[in-house]
Design a protein around this motif. Structure first.
Motif: not given
Length: 183
Positions: A40, A43-44, A48, A69, A72-73, A78, A91, A93-94, A100
């Motif tokens: 996460y 990915m932040y 994507q 993943v 996190l979903q 995510v 994917y 990340a929020e 979040s």
């Protein structure tokens, strides 16, 4: 590329790594696995990523990556996106920490409320059976009543927690704790 540009890029990476490390460490302290937390946090800073890009960047195994993943979903940190013309899933990340926080904690608190209220209801039924049992001694009845009442009082907390979840979900919480822009 100039030496100045190279130093600036290195400094940017160093700054990102500080935040990635902090995010990953705090997520770990909230029960998210280190692998999912690192994913996460990485990915932040990305627009994507595909699963292949994630595996390559984090050097994780395919099963570990898939598990991370998926987790996190589940906690809505995510989400899977569709890219036209690509067969690979991407994917995102929020990036809104309020969203979040709300998704993660509301899910955890609802789980706590449901599990504990269900257990309390079942336990209270058992205590009532003991209280109504004509063969129970006065001492046993008193103990069952004491525990029944103790559990009844604990319901106040679970109902409050449920109300907290609802106030977060519908945004009422921000009337009491506004999302102020701070320095």
């Amino acid at each position: 590329m100039s030496e100045s540009t190279e130093r600036s890029r290195a400094k940017i990476e160093e700054a990102k790594n500080k935040v990635i490390g902090a995010i990953a460490e705090t997520m770990d302290s909230y029960g998210v696995t280190p692998a999912a937390a690192n994913l996460y946090a990485t990915m932040y800073f990305k627009d994507q990523m595909t699963l292949d890009e994630m595996r390559s960047e984090l050097e994780m195994s395919k099963p570990s990556m898939s598990t991370s993943v998926r987790r996190l979903q589940e906690i809505k940190m995510v989400k899977k996106t569709f890219t036209r013309g690509s067969r690979k899933h991407t994917y995102v990340a929020e990036k809104d920490f309020f969203r979040s926080f709300m998704a993660f904690y509301c899910q955890m608190w609802e789980r706590e409320v449901n599990m504990n209220l269900e257990a309390i209801e079942e336990a209270q039924e058992d205590f009532i059976d003991v209280i109504k049992d004509s063969t129970s001694t006065p001492e046993i009845v008193a103990t069952a009543k004491k525990y029944y009442d103790q559990l009844e009082e604990s319901k106040t907390y679970y109902h409050w927690l449920n109300d907290l979840v609802e106030s977060i979900r519908n945004g009422e919480i921000f009337e009491f704790l506004p999302k102020d822009e701070q320095d």
